[in-house]
Design an enzyme around this catalytic site. Structure first.
Site, PDB file in Angstrom:
ATOM      1  N   GLU A 263       1.871   9.221  -8.767  1.00  0.00           N
ATOM      2  CA  GLU A 263       2.712   9.812  -7.724  1.00  0.00           C
ATOM      3  C   GLU A 263       4.103  10.215  -8.217  1.00  0.00           C
ATOM      4  O   GLU A 263       5.035  10.323  -7.421  1.00  0.00           O
ATOM      5  CB  GLU A 263       2.841   8.836  -6.547  1.00  0.00           C
ATOM      6  CG  GLU A 263       1.529   8.599  -5.820  1.00  0.00           C
ATOM      7  CD  GLU A 263       1.751   7.968  -4.465  1.00  0.00           C
ATOM      8  OE1 GLU A 263       1.664   8.686  -3.464  1.00  0.00           O
ATOM      9  OE2 GLU A 263       2.037   6.757  -4.425  1.00  0.00           O
TER      10      GLU A 263
ATOM     11  N   HIS B 134      10.205   5.374  -4.131  1.00  0.00           N
ATOM     12  CA  HIS B 134       8.984   5.487  -3.328  1.00  0.00           C
ATOM     13  C   HIS B 134       8.463   4.082  -3.064  1.00  0.00           C
ATOM     14  O   HIS B 134       8.300   3.297  -3.996  1.00  0.00           O
ATOM     15  CB  HIS B 134       7.919   6.306  -4.049  1.00  0.00           C
ATOM     16  CG  HIS B 134       6.567   6.186  -3.402  1.00  0.00           C
ATOM     17  ND1 HIS B 134       6.386   6.414  -2.052  1.00  0.00           N
ATOM     18  CD2 HIS B 134       5.350   5.840  -3.889  1.00  0.00           C
ATOM     19  CE1 HIS B 134       5.109   6.213  -1.743  1.00  0.00           C
ATOM     20  NE2 HIS B 134       4.467   5.863  -2.851  1.00  0.00           N
TER      21      HIS B 134
ATOM     22  N   HIS C 257       5.928   1.371  -0.307  1.00  0.00           N
ATOM     23  CA  HIS C 257       4.939   1.184   0.757  1.00  0.00           C
ATOM     24  C   HIS C 257       5.503   0.153   1.740  1.00  0.00           C
ATOM     25  O   HIS C 257       4.769  -0.624   2.338  1.00  0.00           O
ATOM     26  CB  HIS C 257       3.599   0.717   0.176  1.00  0.00           C
ATOM     27  CG  HIS C 257       3.025   1.654  -0.845  1.00  0.00           C
ATOM     28  ND1 HIS C 257       2.052   1.283  -1.731  1.00  0.00           N
ATOM     29  CD2 HIS C 257       3.296   2.955  -1.115  1.00  0.00           C
ATOM     30  CE1 HIS C 257       1.750   2.320  -2.519  1.00  0.00           C
ATOM     31  NE2 HIS C 257       2.494   3.340  -2.164  1.00  0.00           N
TER      32      HIS C 257
ATOM     33  N   HIS D 133       1.176   5.454   4.719  1.00  0.00           N
ATOM     34  CA  HIS D 133       1.361   5.222   3.291  1.00  0.00           C
ATOM     35  C   HIS D 133       2.698   4.526   2.976  1.00  0.00           C
ATOM     36  O   HIS D 133       2.693   3.428   2.438  1.00  0.00           O
ATOM     37  CB  HIS D 133       1.251   6.593   2.596  1.00  0.00           C
ATOM     38  CG  HIS D 133       1.433   6.601   1.120  1.00  0.00           C
ATOM     39  ND1 HIS D 133       1.203   7.726   0.352  1.00  0.00           N
ATOM     40  CD2 HIS D 133       1.854   5.662   0.244  1.00  0.00           C
ATOM     41  CE1 HIS D 133       1.465   7.454  -0.918  1.00  0.00           C
ATOM     42  NE2 HIS D 133       1.853   6.212  -1.010  1.00  0.00           N
TER      43      HIS D 133
HETATM   44 MN    MN Z   1       2.357   5.370  -2.917  1.00  0.00          MN
END
Ligand code: MN
Length: 265
Positions: A98, A117, A119, A185
């Site tokens: 990602e 990033h 979760h 996500h």
């Molecule tokens: Mn992810």
């Protein structure tokens, strides 16, 4: 734990100076390593999630760990990438699928020097309902926290931002905001420095928790007003050593680096 408390109380362990976009490479990598550990220690990332910084020597490159759990990242793991999301060195170890979250946001937003990033668990409900993630404490939620849905951009997928095209669509949804949610996500959080990006990722999770709790109490919620957010943001840009993110960074580094494995949540 005892070790970290000692470090926190040691007057000689001063927080290193804040590293803005002009920070040296070594200092930015040090913040990246500490930031990865902090995000893990605070329960914002688990085995997944990542933190990057724009390369202080070249705005068309960025720095990101090899594919490794954030709680384990060391300086030697940090690799250099181009804005196409590919590593500069030909023989790179396995890398995050990602990484295009980072590359395409850096391409779209010259003001951004760090991207996280996560979760982050409490933000996910806000990505799958019609309930917007609105600010109680997090002034950086203004203008808004949009939700990106891979389904709108690419139909049925595994929800991962694993191509430049998905990264571009995500960056477009982020727009000029500081946080974008990824449906079912997690999120992407941006800032002008690594420390601010880490701070924002932590307070995005904290604000989501507070909002859920306020909703459970019921009744109309008094959100942070845009006028209040503006005053808060103005205060944050004034350099006051020992205040704001300067103070919290010192504590977070001490806890995360001294108490590896002592995860809070
Ligand atoms: Mn992810």
């Amino acid at each position: 734990m005892a070790k970290s408390r000692q470090a926190a109380g040691n007057p000689k362990s001063r927080a290193p100076k804040s590293n803005g976009s002009s920070g040296t490479l070594k200092a930015v990598i040090a913040d990246l390593v500490a930031g990865n550990r902090i995000l893990y220690n605070e329960g914002v990332v688990d085995g997944f999630g990542h933190l990057s910084a724009r390369d202080p020597r070249d705005p068309n490159r960025f720095l990101l760990s090899r594919a490794r759990a954030p709680g384990l990242v060391v300086a030697a793991d940090i690799l250099e990438f181009g804005l196409d999301g590919e590593p500069i060195k030909a023989k790179a170890p396995p890398i995050y699928s990602e990484r295009f979250i980072h590359s395409e946001i850096y391409r779209a937003r010259p003001d951004v020097h760090s991207v996280v990033h996560t979760h982050s668990p409490t933000v996910v409900p806000f990505s799958v309902t019609h309930e917007p993630l609105r600010p109680i404490r997090a002034g950086f939620f203004y203008p808004e926290v949009p939700v990106f849905d891979t389904r709108d951009a690419a139909g049925w997928t595994d929800l991962l931002i694993s191509t430049p095209a998905l990264g571009r669509a995500l960056a477009e949804k982020l727009g000029n905001n500081s946080v974008v949610l990824l449906r079912g996500h997690g999120n992407a959080v941006v800032a002008a420095t690594v420390r601010d990006a880490v701070y924002r990722a932590i307070y995005t999770e904290a604000n989501a928790k507070l909002l859920l709790q306020a909703k459970m109490l019921g009744g109309p919620i008094k959100y942070l007003a845009p006028e209040e957010a503006e005053i808060m943001n103005a205060a944050r840009t004034r350099v006051r050593p020992g205040h704001g993110s300067d103070r919290i960074w010192e504590l977070l580094v001490s806890e995360a680096m001294g108490a590896s494995g002592k995860r809070k949540r």
